[in-house]
Design a protein around this motif. Structure first.
Motif, PDB file in Angstrom:
ATOM      1  N   VAL A  54       2.899   7.337  -9.263  1.00 54.85           N
ATOM      2  CA  VAL A  54       2.609   8.035  -8.123  1.00 54.85           C
ATOM      3  C   VAL A  54       3.590   7.635  -6.763  1.00 54.85           C
ATOM      4  CG1 VAL A  54       0.227   7.726  -8.734  1.00 54.85           C
ATOM      5  CG2 VAL A  54       1.390   6.010  -7.182  1.00 54.85           C
ATOM      6  N   LEU A  56       7.311   0.876   2.167  1.00 55.99           N
ATOM      7  CA  LEU A  56       5.911   0.893   1.944  1.00 55.99           C
ATOM      8  C   LEU A  56       5.237  -0.222   2.824  1.00 55.99           C
ATOM      9  CD1 LEU A  56       6.256   0.417  -2.033  1.00 55.99           C
ATOM     10  CD2 LEU A  56       5.828   2.421  -0.630  1.00 55.99           C
ATOM     11  N   SER A  65       0.817  -1.284   0.089  1.00 59.32           N
ATOM     12  CA  SER A  65      -0.033   0.012  -0.100  1.00 59.32           C
ATOM     13  C   SER A  65       1.011   1.272   0.113  1.00 59.32           C
ATOM     14  CB  SER A  65      -1.023   0.004   1.210  1.00 59.32           C
ATOM     15  OG  SER A  65      -1.788  -1.181   1.378  1.00 59.32           O
ATOM     16  N   TYR A  66       0.460   2.352  -0.831  1.00 61.94           N
ATOM     17  CA  TYR A  66       1.069   3.544  -0.784  1.00 61.94           C
ATOM     18  C   TYR A  66       0.006   4.554  -0.874  1.00 61.94           C
ATOM     19  CZ  TYR A  66       3.608   7.593  -1.931  1.00 61.94           C
ATOM     20  OH  TYR A  66       3.818   9.152  -2.115  1.00 61.94           O
ATOM     21  N   GLU A  67      -0.358   5.441   0.233  1.00 60.22           N
ATOM     22  CA  GLU A  67      -1.581   6.239   0.014  1.00 60.22           C
ATOM     23  C   GLU A  67      -2.774   5.515  -0.210  1.00 60.22           C
ATOM     24  OE1 GLU A  67      -0.248   9.227  -2.655  1.00 60.22           O
ATOM     25  OE2 GLU A  67       0.867  10.468  -1.027  1.00 60.22           O
ATOM     26  N   GLU A  68      -3.612   6.020  -1.368  1.00 62.61           N
ATOM     27  CA  GLU A  68      -4.967   5.248  -1.457  1.00 62.61           C
ATOM     28  C   GLU A  68      -4.533   4.059  -2.504  1.00 62.61           C
ATOM     29  OE1 GLU A  68      -4.473   8.567  -4.508  1.00 62.61           O
ATOM     30  OE2 GLU A  68      -4.229   8.225  -2.531  1.00 62.61           O
ATOM     31  N   HIS A  69      -3.246   3.941  -2.869  1.00 60.50           N
ATOM     32  CA  HIS A  69      -3.199   2.817  -3.814  1.00 60.50           C
ATOM     33  C   HIS A  69      -2.569   1.383  -3.279  1.00 60.50           C
ATOM     34  CE1 HIS A  69      -3.194   5.803  -7.036  1.00 60.50           C
ATOM     35  NE2 HIS A  69      -2.593   6.608  -6.264  1.00 60.50           N
ATOM     36  N   THR A  70      -2.988   0.333  -3.989  1.00 57.94           N
ATOM     37  CA  THR A  70      -2.961  -0.960  -3.491  1.00 57.94           C
ATOM     38  C   THR A  70      -2.438  -1.869  -4.526  1.00 57.94           C
ATOM     39  OG1 THR A  70      -4.169  -0.790  -1.271  1.00 57.94           O
ATOM     40  CG2 THR A  70      -3.502  -3.210  -1.893  1.00 57.94           C
ATOM     41  N   CYS A 103       3.914  -2.029  -8.978  1.00 60.58           N
ATOM     42  CA  CYS A 103       3.124  -0.694  -9.311  1.00 60.58           C
ATOM     43  C   CYS A 103       2.728  -0.502 -10.645  1.00 60.58           C
ATOM     44  CB  CYS A 103       4.087   0.365  -8.725  1.00 60.58           C
ATOM     45  SG  CYS A 103       5.658   0.555  -9.722  1.00 60.58           S
TER      46      CYS A 103
END
Length: 392
Positions: A284, A293, A244-249, A278
């Protein structure tokens, strides 16, 4: 008659013997009665139905999930390589590594700032009127962005570019020469970027020129999971990693592994299709040389549904599974299991359904008390669950 030697009459002797016999019989009768009363109280009557029902244990199906994850951190490594060499002589007075954009200063030699410009070709000469080429084009883009030059970057250093350079130098508070000496600009292929400085670019260090000055990311990315020996034993080869990074998975899988001299294991991750983890959202991510991460190593995939204790699932010789409910046996499919809980699917089986645990009598509890019996019937040790095992 005195002196005759007769001790008693025959009648008296017979009466005495009768009384002795009577006393012995009475004592024997009393002992029998006492022993009979003691044995009856010491062995109470057993309730066969109660004994059987006490062995039946019930549980209730609920809505839940099973699965197992290991919270760890994934490291994104973005290798950097030298993209410029220092072209100035003097003492380093200031450094500014990290994220930079067009025209930012990365270090200062004496009072001369060294600025980054986006470009594939390095700056290799002094730029003045009459010069042509990609390096001039890079300078012109910088001047246009900062509002000193109008039009397009054509790569031709003419009078308009010379005036723009003087305006740029004036804005910096520097001498307005209209030329840009070698070493004041360095080209970085992509901006913005997180840059590093060479080992020689240290405040107080005297430079003579030619040192590696700026290192920029190559654009390559490597996602790795570094774990201890104990953690490595818990991670199966087929495990997936949710990153996960911010709202991204993103989901990663183990592409390869290697162990170092200290016993730590490094798992290299890729996307399930072999591409970058990614992809296609890599832009992003920050351009730092190393990014930590949040991640979860999925050891047992998460499954949701109707859950029962593992001890409630019976299996037959043909590997089919069933549970015993108040209504009888219900065929089930095991969708997932873990830590003593099983997710099952079966007709009419849902949250609130009572299920019998393995080890009971193999049938629903009676609705009415069973009649008492002098003693329980013999039970075959194999029982109804002889071919059943606990699910999970």
């Amino acid at each position: 008659m005195p002196g005759s030697g007769v001790k008693g009459s025959p009648v008296r002797r017979s009466l005495g013997a009768f009384l002795v016999v009577l006393l012995v019989v009475a004592a024997a009768g009393a002992g029998w009665w006492a022993s009979r009363a003691t044995l009856t109280s010491a062995v109470p009557e057993e309730d066969a139905a109660g004994s059987a029902s006490s062995q039946v244990v019930w549980a209730q199906a609920t809505e839940g999930s099973v699965g197992r994850s290991l919270p760890l951190s994934t490291t994104l490594r973005q290798p950097a390589v030298p993209v410029a060499q220092n072209g100035l002589s003097g003492v380093v007075t200031s450094i500014s590594p990290g994220e930079v954009d067009e025209g930012d200063t990365v270090y200062v030699v004496g009072d001369t700032p060294v600025r980054v410009v986006q470009g594939e070709e390095p700056f290799w000469r002094e730029l003045a009127r009459g010069a042509k080429g990609p390096d001039v084009e890079g300078l012109q883009r910088l001047l246009i962005e900062q509002g000193h030059l109008a039009g397009d970057a054509d790569g031709d250093f003419g009078p308009g570019t010379e005036r723009a350079v003087k305006a740029w130098q004036k804005a910096q508070g520097r001498e307005q020469t209209g030329t840009v000496p070698l070493g004041e600009l360095v080209a970085v292929p992509d901006l913005p970027a997180v840059v590093q400085l060479g080992e020689s670019i240290v405040v107080g260090r005297t430079l003579g020129g030619g040192e590696d000055s700026v290192l920029a990311p190559t654009g390559q990315r490597e996602f790795v999971l570094v774990v201890t020996q104990e953690q490595a034993r818990l991670i199966p080869a087929e495990a997936t990693v949710e990153i996960s990074y911010e709202e991204h998975t993103w989901t990663g899988v183990i592409a390869s592994s290697a162990q170092d001299e200290y016993g730590s294991t490094t798992f290299t991750l890729s996307a399930p299709d072999g591409e970058e983890v990614c992809d296609p959202e890599c832009d992003v991510l920050p351009n730092d040389a190393q990014v930590t991460l949040r991640s979860q190593v999925v050891i047992v995939p998460r499954v949701e549904g109707t859950t029962v204790p593992a001890a409630a699932v019976h299996t037959r010789a043909d590997r089919s599974a069933y549970v015993v409910t108040d209504g009888g046996e219900v065929e089930v499919t095991v969708a997932g299991s873990g830590q003593g809980v099983v997710v099952v699917e079966g007709a009419g089986l849902g949250p609130g359904t009572r299920v019998q645990l393995v080890g009971g009598q193999g049938a629903p509890a009676p609705q009415q008390p069973a009649p008492q019996a002098p003693a329980p019937e013999p039970v075959d040790e194999q029982g109804d669950d002889a071919d059943s095992t606990q699910g999970g």
